[in-house]
Design a protein around this motif. Structure first.
Motif, mmCIF file in Angstrom:
data_model
loop_
_atom_site.group_PDB
_atom_site.id
_atom_site.type_symbol
_atom_site.label_atom_id
_atom_site.label_comp_id
_atom_site.label_asym_id
_atom_site.label_seq_id
_atom_site.Cartn_x
_atom_site.Cartn_y
_atom_site.Cartn_z
ATOM 1 N N ARG A 176 0.836 -1.200 0.000
ATOM 2 C CA ARG A 176 0.000 0.000 0.000
ATOM 3 C C ARG A 176 0.870 1.248 0.000
ATOM 4 N N ILE A 177 0.388 2.264 -0.716
ATOM 5 C CA ILE A 177 1.034 3.574 -0.728
ATOM 6 C C ILE A 177 -0.046 4.598 -0.417
ATOM 7 N N SER A 178 0.128 5.332 0.686
ATOM 8 C CA SER A 178 -0.887 6.294 1.107
ATOM 9 C C SER A 178 -0.215 7.582 1.548
ATOM 10 N N VAL A 179 -0.787 8.719 1.165
ATOM 11 C CA VAL A 179 -0.239 10.013 1.568
ATOM 12 C C VAL A 179 -1.362 10.888 2.120
ATOM 13 N N GLN A 218 4.382 6.158 8.176
ATOM 14 C CA GLN A 218 3.739 5.166 9.033
ATOM 15 C C GLN A 218 3.996 3.749 8.540
ATOM 16 N N ARG A 219 4.204 2.856 9.485
ATOM 17 C CA ARG A 219 4.323 1.429 9.190
ATOM 18 C C ARG A 219 3.177 0.713 9.886
ATOM 19 N N ALA A 220 2.400 -0.032 9.116
ATOM 20 C CA ALA A 220 1.268 -0.788 9.646
ATOM 21 C C ALA A 220 1.606 -2.274 9.604
ATOM 22 N N ILE A 221 1.361 -2.968 10.700
ATOM 23 C CA ILE A 221 1.687 -4.392 10.793
ATOM 24 C C ILE A 221 0.441 -5.203 10.416
ATOM 25 N N ARG A 222 0.474 -5.779 9.218
ATOM 26 C CA ARG A 222 -0.683 -6.518 8.707
ATOM 27 C C ARG A 222 -0.452 -8.021 8.671
ATOM 28 N N LEU A 223 0.807 -8.456 8.779
ATOM 29 C CA LEU A 223 1.150 -9.873 8.831
ATOM 30 C C LEU A 223 2.002 -10.127 10.071
ATOM 31 N N PRO A 224 2.015 -11.363 10.590
ATOM 32 C CA PRO A 224 2.941 -11.652 11.687
ATOM 33 C C PRO A 224 4.359 -11.231 11.309
ATOM 34 N N THR A 225 5.020 -10.482 12.176
ATOM 35 C CA THR A 225 6.317 -9.874 11.863
ATOM 36 C C THR A 225 7.267 -10.063 13.038
ATOM 37 N N ASN A 226 8.508 -10.435 12.727
ATOM 38 C CA ASN A 226 9.515 -10.579 13.773
ATOM 39 C C ASN A 226 10.165 -9.244 14.130
ATOM 40 N N PHE A 283 17.719 9.245 11.406
ATOM 41 C CA PHE A 283 16.912 8.837 12.559
ATOM 42 C C PHE A 283 16.489 7.388 12.343
ATOM 43 N N THR A 284 16.742 6.539 13.333
ATOM 44 C CA THR A 284 16.402 5.119 13.214
ATOM 45 C C THR A 284 15.567 4.676 14.401
ATOM 46 N N TRP A 285 14.677 3.752 14.129
ATOM 47 C CA TRP A 285 13.819 3.183 15.167
ATOM 48 C C TRP A 285 13.473 1.756 14.767
ATOM 49 N N SER A 286 13.312 0.863 15.754
ATOM 50 C CA SER A 286 12.970 -0.523 15.450
ATOM 51 C C SER A 286 12.161 -1.114 16.585
ATOM 52 N N ALA A 287 11.470 -2.220 16.290
ATOM 53 C CA ALA A 287 10.692 -2.934 17.298
ATOM 54 C C ALA A 287 10.755 -4.426 16.990
ATOM 55 N N HIS A 288 10.709 -5.231 18.045
ATOM 56 C CA HIS A 288 10.751 -6.688 17.910
ATOM 57 C C HIS A 288 9.373 -7.265 18.200
ATOM 58 N N ARG A 289 8.926 -8.167 17.345
ATOM 59 C CA ARG A 289 7.631 -8.835 17.461
ATOM 60 C C ARG A 289 6.482 -7.848 17.700
ATOM 61 N N PRO A 290 6.262 -6.932 16.777
ATOM 62 C CA PRO A 290 5.135 -6.001 16.933
ATOM 63 C C PRO A 290 3.805 -6.745 16.800
ATOM 64 N N HIS A 291 2.777 -6.210 17.447
ATOM 65 C CA HIS A 291 1.458 -6.820 17.382
ATOM 66 C C HIS A 291 0.830 -6.589 16.007
ATOM 67 N N ILE A 292 0.095 -7.576 15.524
ATOM 68 C CA ILE A 292 -0.662 -7.393 14.291
ATOM 69 C C ILE A 292 -1.716 -6.306 14.525
ATOM 70 N N GLY A 293 -1.832 -5.394 13.585
ATOM 71 C CA GLY A 293 -2.758 -4.279 13.723
ATOM 72 C C GLY A 293 -2.119 -3.028 14.281
ATOM 73 N N ALA A 294 -0.894 -3.152 14.813
ATOM 74 C CA ALA A 294 -0.210 -1.960 15.341
ATOM 75 C C ALA A 294 0.204 -1.045 14.193
ATOM 76 N N ARG A 295 0.206 0.255 14.471
ATOM 77 C CA ARG A 295 0.667 1.250 13.503
ATOM 78 C C ARG A 295 1.709 2.133 14.190
ATOM 79 N N TYR A 296 2.841 2.255 13.560
ATOM 80 C CA TYR A 296 3.941 3.063 14.102
ATOM 81 C C TYR A 296 4.118 4.273 13.196
ATOM 82 N N ARG A 297 3.976 5.448 13.772
ATOM 83 C CA ARG A 297 3.968 6.677 12.988
ATOM 84 C C ARG A 297 5.090 7.596 13.457
#
Length: 480
Positions: A121-124, A210-218, A263-277
């Motif tokens: 998806r590409i959204s602005v 924004q990054r949206a978690i739509r699939l199980p992600t490590n 600027f860098t940011w990361s997360a481990h095992r984010p929940h499905i449905g989470a959105r990081y903005r």
């Protein structure tokens, strides 16, 4: 941290903000007794409550951290998924008025069938929180495939892509595991690295990513590279499927790479449905593209995201909430109304108090918020409201409406109304409002039933231009 730390932190921050339990509960859309149970430790706070408390009390992340440390974090289920993302890395670069995004994902087929395509998806949104303004921009200057220059590869091989949705500010694309020369489906147990990139001009891209978690992600990570000369400042929020934004749990790291601030940011095992903005601002230029002049009061309301006269939603009866089943949806709508009211108050002072119905920000649900004339009084949250009784004693006062704010109209209304409305827990109460509050509440309930104040005016009476109105900033006056 002990479980009691969240109730203690909540009480401390509420006292620091000089708010009563009743005022905070009203602002958050909860029953005051629920807040009392949480502060006393008799009832554990829900995730939704913790997120809302963090936002409303602006606790700098302390409330959210105290809740997460005393509450077990939900883990994604172990075991193979049909398709999952091992790593997701996004890099966004700004150069000379143009953004270029490059996504790199390692995906794994944990199912039993081959995978032949992958959805992206590409959204602005150039003006977040101002939907009318953004919609107007993209209607006249839509995103185009030609300008995006979308490219994609799978393990270095070019991928064919097919458009699924093509809208003015939103695209969905199938990345196909094939090209003109070959096919390379992803078979069970196999993994592949997908890379795709696109570009958008700053005149169409708001200062957020924004990054949206739509699939199980490590693992998920974001990297932003901006020219250091612009003195960029970056911050971020996390939103779940059940609650609004709170500060990112982990800090954003800053470094220097040549002429860039990275600027860098990361997360481990984010929940499905989470959105990081992640959002940013330039402390030193470049100058923002000139905005259209906001010549009239209605222009300012439109720029604040208020639906204007003529929109069909203003003539419809709003859908009622099924409570408590839809309590989360109700709280989300109330929160969006509060945010819209904050934007509106940047443009105008309201000496008489103010109100806003959900339909006025394009949400077809029966919710409204009223700010009383008394600045120290808590906001009134009305869910599924209806007037069940009114006094014969009426008076006439001029009213304004944010949906056509260039005029004021003389409207007769009852000085006393009885209103039936609901709490988020499904309880139904009847509240009596008098004089100014009765007028404000009746105005917003009318909106939720598709009625604007001009329909309440006496025959032959017409609104006057706001320039002729002499009551701005003054409260309505009532005789005893």
């Amino acid at each position: 941290m002990a479980p009691q730390d969240f109730p203690a932190a909540l009480a401390r921050w509420r006292t620091h903000r000089r708010m009563t339990k009743k005022a905070l509960a009203s602002l958050m859309g909860f029953d005051p007794s629920y807040l009392s149970h949480i502060e006393s430790g008799r009832h554990p706070a829900s995730e939704d409550f913790a997120r809302l408390a963090e936002r409303q009390l602006a606790a700098g992340g302390e409330l959210w951290r105290s809740w997460t440390r005393s509450t077990p974090i939900r883990q994604q289920p172990e075991g193979p998924a049909e398709l999952f993302v091992d790593s997701d890395h996004a890099r966004l670069v700004y150069r000379d008025g143009r953004y270029k995004a490059r996504m790199r994902r390692r995906i794994v087929n944990g199912g039993s069938d081959p995978v032949s395509r992958y959805l992206v998806r590409i959204s602005v949104d150039r003006y977040p929180g101002q939907p009318e303004r953004s919609n107007e921009l993209y209607r006249s200057h839509p995103l185009t495939w030609e300008a995006l220059s979308l490219t994609a590869t799978c393990d270095g091989d070019p991928m064919r892509w097919v458009a699924k949705h093509d809208r003015d500010s939103f695209k969905e694309v199938w990345l196909c595991f094939d090209n003109e020369e070959s096919r390379f489906p992803l078979y069970p147990g196999q993994s592949a690295v997908l890379e795709y990139s696109y570009a958008v001009g700053a005149e169409q891209w708001g200062q957020w990513f924004q990054r949206a978690i739509r699939l199980p992600t490590n693992d998920v990570g974001v990297e932003l590279a901006f020219p250091s000369e612009l003195a960029p400042d970056v911050w971020g929020t996390e939103t779940s499927t059940t609650a609004e934004a709170v500060p990112l749990r982990d800090p954003i790291q800053r470094s220097v790479d040549g002429d860039d601030a990275v600027f860098t940011w990361s997360a481990h095992r984010p929940h499905i449905g989470a959105r990081y903005r992640l959002e940013w601002r330039w402390r030193v230029g470049p100058p923002e593209a000139p905005r259209p002049a906001l010549r009239t009061s209605s222009d300012r309301m439109r720029a604040s995201g208020i639906v204007q006269d003529g929109d069909p939603i203003l003539a419809r009866t709003a859908a009622r909430f099924s409570l408590p089943a839809e309590s989360e949806s109700a709280m989300e709508v109330v929160d969006r109304i509060h945010r819209a009211m904050q934007r509106v108050r940047e443009h105008h002072e309201f000496g008489k108090g103010m109100g806003l119905a959900a339909t006025q920000i394009g949400i077809d649900r029966a919710a409204a918020v009223v700010l009383p004339p008394d600045a120290d009084a808590a906001p009134l949250v009305l869910l599924n409201p209806r007037i069940i009784g009114s006094s014969q004693d009426t008076d006439d006062h001029y009213e304004g409406c944010l949906s056509f704010f260039d005029v004021r109209g003389l409207v007769p209304r009852s000085r006393r109304v009885e209103v039936e409305h609901a709490g988020v827990d499904g309880s139904v109460v009847i509240t009596v409002f008098t004089d100014a509050l009765a007028r404000l509440v009746a105005h917003e309930i009318d909106h939720l039933h598709g009625v604007v104040y001009t329909e309440r005016m006496n025959p032959g009476v017409v609104p006057i231009p706001v320039e002729e109105y002499r009551g701005i900033g003054w409260s309505w006056r009532y005789e005893k």
